[in-house]
Motif scaffolding. Structure first.
Motif, PDB file in Angstrom:
ATOM      1  N   ARG A  25      26.674  19.419  -0.049  1.00  0.00           N
ATOM      2  CA  ARG A  25      25.726  19.996  -0.998  1.00  0.00           C
ATOM      3  C   ARG A  25      25.670  21.511  -0.791  1.00  0.00           C
ATOM      4  NH1 ARG A  25      23.791  17.482   3.135  1.00  0.00           N
ATOM      5  NH2 ARG A  25      22.166  18.362   4.461  1.00  0.00           N
ATOM      6  N   GLY A  26      25.072  22.184  -1.748  1.00  0.00           N
ATOM      7  CA  GLY A  26      24.959  23.632  -1.648  1.00  0.00           C
ATOM      8  C   GLY A  26      23.934  24.167  -2.610  1.00  0.00           C
ATOM      9  N   GLY A  27      23.715  25.452  -2.529  1.00  0.00           N
ATOM     10  CA  GLY A  27      22.746  26.093  -3.401  1.00  0.00           C
ATOM     11  C   GLY A  27      22.515  27.539  -3.000  1.00  0.00           C
ATOM     12  N   LYS A  28      21.302  27.993  -3.237  1.00  0.00           N
ATOM     13  CA  LYS A  28      20.909  29.365  -2.930  1.00  0.00           C
ATOM     14  C   LYS A  28      19.897  29.351  -1.795  1.00  0.00           C
ATOM     15  CE  LYS A  28      21.704  30.993  -7.588  1.00  0.00           C
ATOM     16  NZ  LYS A  28      21.226  31.776  -8.707  1.00  0.00           N
ATOM     17  N   PHE A  29      19.775  30.502  -1.127  1.00  0.00           N
ATOM     18  CA  PHE A  29      18.759  30.630  -0.085  1.00  0.00           C
ATOM     19  C   PHE A  29      18.170  32.025  -0.088  1.00  0.00           C
ATOM     20  CE2 PHE A  29      22.411  32.320   2.199  1.00  0.00           C
ATOM     21  CZ  PHE A  29      21.878  33.317   2.997  1.00  0.00           C
ATOM     22  N   VAL A  30      16.982  32.132   0.496  1.00  0.00           N
ATOM     23  CA  VAL A  30      16.344  33.419   0.725  1.00  0.00           C
ATOM     24  C   VAL A  30      15.844  33.463   2.164  1.00  0.00           C
ATOM     25  CG1 VAL A  30      15.662  33.891  -1.669  1.00  0.00           C
ATOM     26  CG2 VAL A  30      14.103  32.626  -0.172  1.00  0.00           C
ATOM     27  N   GLN A  31      15.699  34.669   2.666  1.00  0.00           N
ATOM     28  CA  GLN A  31      15.092  34.908   3.966  1.00  0.00           C
ATOM     29  C   GLN A  31      13.771  35.622   3.718  1.00  0.00           C
ATOM     30  OE1 GLN A  31      18.353  37.269   5.414  1.00  0.00           O
ATOM     31  NE2 GLN A  31      18.994  35.653   6.832  1.00  0.00           N
ATOM     32  N   ILE A  32      12.707  35.082   4.288  1.00  0.00           N
ATOM     33  CA  ILE A  32      11.368  35.620   4.078  1.00  0.00           C
ATOM     34  C   ILE A  32      10.724  35.882   5.428  1.00  0.00           C
ATOM     35  CG2 ILE A  32       9.088  35.189   3.076  1.00  0.00           C
ATOM     36  CD1 ILE A  32      10.470  33.413   0.986  1.00  0.00           C
ATOM     37  N   LEU A  33      10.068  37.019   5.558  1.00  0.00           N
ATOM     38  CA  LEU A  33       9.439  37.424   6.808  1.00  0.00           C
ATOM     39  C   LEU A  33       7.935  37.530   6.635  1.00  0.00           C
ATOM     40  CD1 LEU A  33       9.681  38.615   9.734  1.00  0.00           C
ATOM     41  CD2 LEU A  33       9.884  40.863   8.634  1.00  0.00           C
ATOM     42  N   ASN A  34       7.192  36.995   7.603  1.00  0.00           N
ATOM     43  CA  ASN A  34       5.757  37.241   7.692  1.00  0.00           C
ATOM     44  C   ASN A  34       5.544  38.089   8.938  1.00  0.00           C
ATOM     45  OD1 ASN A  34       2.986  36.956   8.677  1.00  0.00           O
ATOM     46  ND2 ASN A  34       2.742  35.590   6.932  1.00  0.00           N
ATOM     47  N   GLU A  35       5.264  39.367   8.737  1.00  0.00           N
ATOM     48  CA  GLU A  35       5.132  40.289   9.860  1.00  0.00           C
ATOM     49  C   GLU A  35       3.893  40.003  10.697  1.00  0.00           C
ATOM     50  OE1 GLU A  35       5.961  44.427   9.188  1.00  0.00           O
ATOM     51  OE2 GLU A  35       7.243  43.917   7.479  1.00  0.00           O
ATOM     52  N   ASP A  36       2.799  39.588  10.063  1.00  0.00           N
ATOM     53  CA  ASP A  36       1.560  39.303  10.806  1.00  0.00           C
ATOM     54  C   ASP A  36       1.745  38.150  11.783  1.00  0.00           C
ATOM     55  OD1 ASP A  36       0.343  41.318   9.387  1.00  0.00           O
ATOM     56  OD2 ASP A  36      -0.852  39.989   8.118  1.00  0.00           O
ATOM     57  N   LYS A  37       2.391  37.095  11.347  1.00  0.00           N
ATOM     58  CA  LYS A  37       2.583  35.897  12.176  1.00  0.00           C
ATOM     59  C   LYS A  37       3.892  35.931  12.962  1.00  0.00           C
ATOM     60  CE  LYS A  37      -0.021  32.888   9.096  1.00  0.00           C
ATOM     61  NZ  LYS A  37       0.048  31.702   8.226  1.00  0.00           N
ATOM     62  N   GLN A  38       4.707  36.966  12.717  1.00  0.00           N
ATOM     63  CA  GLN A  38       6.017  37.080  13.356  1.00  0.00           C
ATOM     64  C   GLN A  38       6.849  35.817  13.125  1.00  0.00           C
ATOM     65  OE1 GLN A  38       7.497  39.936  15.256  1.00  0.00           O
ATOM     66  NE2 GLN A  38       6.130  40.592  13.636  1.00  0.00           N
ATOM     67  N   GLN A  39       6.915  35.403  11.845  1.00  0.00           N
ATOM     68  CA  GLN A  39       7.699  34.235  11.446  1.00  0.00           C
ATOM     69  C   GLN A  39       8.777  34.663  10.463  1.00  0.00           C
ATOM     70  OE1 GLN A  39       4.417  31.841  10.028  1.00  0.00           O
ATOM     71  NE2 GLN A  39       4.581  30.521  11.822  1.00  0.00           N
ATOM     72  N   TRP A  40       9.974  34.141  10.694  1.00  0.00           N
ATOM     73  CA  TRP A  40      11.144  34.448   9.879  1.00  0.00           C
ATOM     74  C   TRP A  40      11.620  33.132   9.274  1.00  0.00           C
ATOM     75  CZ3 TRP A  40      16.467  33.467   9.896  1.00  0.00           C
ATOM     76  CH2 TRP A  40      17.282  34.441   9.333  1.00  0.00           C
ATOM     77  N   TYR A  41      11.560  33.016   7.951  1.00  0.00           N
ATOM     78  CA  TYR A  41      11.890  31.781   7.246  1.00  0.00           C
ATOM     79  C   TYR A  41      13.266  31.881   6.599  1.00  0.00           C
ATOM     80  CZ  TYR A  41       6.906  30.695   7.533  1.00  0.00           C
ATOM     81  OH  TYR A  41       5.635  30.422   7.978  1.00  0.00           O
ATOM     82  N   LEU A  42      14.026  30.798   6.727  1.00  0.00           N
ATOM     83  CA  LEU A  42      15.266  30.630   5.991  1.00  0.00           C
ATOM     84  C   LEU A  42      15.003  29.456   5.057  1.00  0.00           C
ATOM     85  CD1 LEU A  42      18.284  31.346   5.582  1.00  0.00           C
ATOM     86  CD2 LEU A  42      18.787  29.569   7.260  1.00  0.00           C
ATOM     87  N   VAL A  43      14.986  29.723   3.753  1.00  0.00           N
ATOM     88  CA  VAL A  43      14.598  28.712   2.769  1.00  0.00           C
ATOM     89  C   VAL A  43      15.813  28.353   1.918  1.00  0.00           C
ATOM     90  CG1 VAL A  43      12.952  28.102   0.970  1.00  0.00           C
ATOM     91  CG2 VAL A  43      12.294  29.784   2.715  1.00  0.00           C
ATOM     92  N   LEU A  44      16.289  27.104   2.078  1.00  0.00           N
ATOM     93  CA  LEU A  44      17.441  26.597   1.339  1.00  0.00           C
ATOM     94  C   LEU A  44      16.963  25.795   0.137  1.00  0.00           C
ATOM     95  CD1 LEU A  44      19.497  25.084   4.318  1.00  0.00           C
ATOM     96  CD2 LEU A  44      19.463  27.449   3.517  1.00  0.00           C
ATOM     97  N   SER A  45      17.619  25.986  -0.998  1.00  0.00           N
ATOM     98  CA  SER A  45      17.280  25.221  -2.196  1.00  0.00           C
ATOM     99  C   SER A  45      18.566  24.744  -2.871  1.00  0.00           C
ATOM    100  CB  SER A  45      16.480  26.092  -3.171  1.00  0.00           C
ATOM    101  OG  SER A  45      16.034  25.324  -4.261  1.00  0.00           O
ATOM    102  N   PRO A  46      18.638  23.450  -3.215  1.00  0.00           N
ATOM    103  CA  PRO A  46      19.831  22.952  -3.906  1.00  0.00           C
ATOM    104  C   PRO A  46      20.050  23.670  -5.233  1.00  0.00           C
ATOM    105  CG  PRO A  46      18.402  21.137  -3.271  1.00  0.00           C
ATOM    106  CD  PRO A  46      17.647  22.404  -3.026  1.00  0.00           C
ATOM    107  N   LYS A  47      21.303  23.800  -5.625  1.00  0.00           N
ATOM    108  CA  LYS A  47      21.629  24.519  -6.863  1.00  0.00           C
ATOM    109  C   LYS A  47      20.955  23.891  -8.081  1.00  0.00           C
ATOM    110  CE  LYS A  47      26.019  22.121  -7.089  1.00  0.00           C
ATOM    111  NZ  LYS A  47      27.415  22.232  -6.763  1.00  0.00           N
ATOM    112  N   GLU A  48      20.740  22.576  -8.043  1.00  0.00           N
ATOM    113  CA  GLU A  48      20.116  21.895  -9.184  1.00  0.00           C
ATOM    114  C   GLU A  48      18.625  22.200  -9.304  1.00  0.00           C
ATOM    115  OE1 GLU A  48      23.281  19.107  -7.388  1.00  0.00           O
ATOM    116  OE2 GLU A  48      21.633  20.319  -6.605  1.00  0.00           O
TER     117      GLU A  48
END
Length: 139
Positions: A25-48
């Motif tokens: 499977r595959g799709g698109k992803f984004v990287q999102i940062l929360n500086e206050d909580k020091q959390q780095w998210y990698l969010v994967l979403s299927p192309k559909e």
């Protein structure tokens, strides 16, 4: 910094598509940062599920507790209004569970190139199933 992997495949395929998660499977992803909580998210979403990277950002904001934001530029960009949150970049992903490979490549037209530094190590450390996968990060 805490690394968090979110894969919407785990929701999309069983709940919306009403089928098992495909081995390839595959799709698109984004990287999102929360500086206050020091959390780095990698969010994967299927192309559909997500036509634009902005759709992933909007879904993430809604599911994380209604982080305020709005679409800009004809719906191709979702701007987060809370200054603690920022989109670092995006790209495309592919997972092949048979050959034990995960690949990250390309860039988002709306958010730019993703941060590749340390990505392979973070993926292997956060999710046990990826510990023995080949992680390809193409810059």
């Amino acid at each position: 910094m805490e690394f968090v992997l979110i894969d919407y495949s785990e929701f999309y395929y069983p709940e919306i598509a009403k089928r098992d998660i495909p081995l390839r499977r595959g799709g698109k992803f984004v990287q999102i940062l929360n500086e206050d909580k020091q959390q780095w998210y990698l969010v994967l979403s299927p192309k559909e599920l997500s036509k634009y990277h902005a759709n992933i950002v909007e879904r993430f904001c809604n599911l994380q507790g209604d982080i305020p934001g709005a679409y800009r530029h004809g719906g191709e960009y979702f701007e987060i209004f809370d200054p603690a949150w920022s989109v670092l970049g995006g790209g495309f992903w592919e997972i092949d569970d048979e050959s034990r490979m995960i690949r990250f490549y390309g860039s988002s037209r709306a958010y730019g190139r993703f941060t590749s530094e340390g990505l392979a190590e973070r993926i292997r450390s956060i999710d046990k199933r990826f510990a023995e996968y080949t992680v390809l990060v193409e810059c």
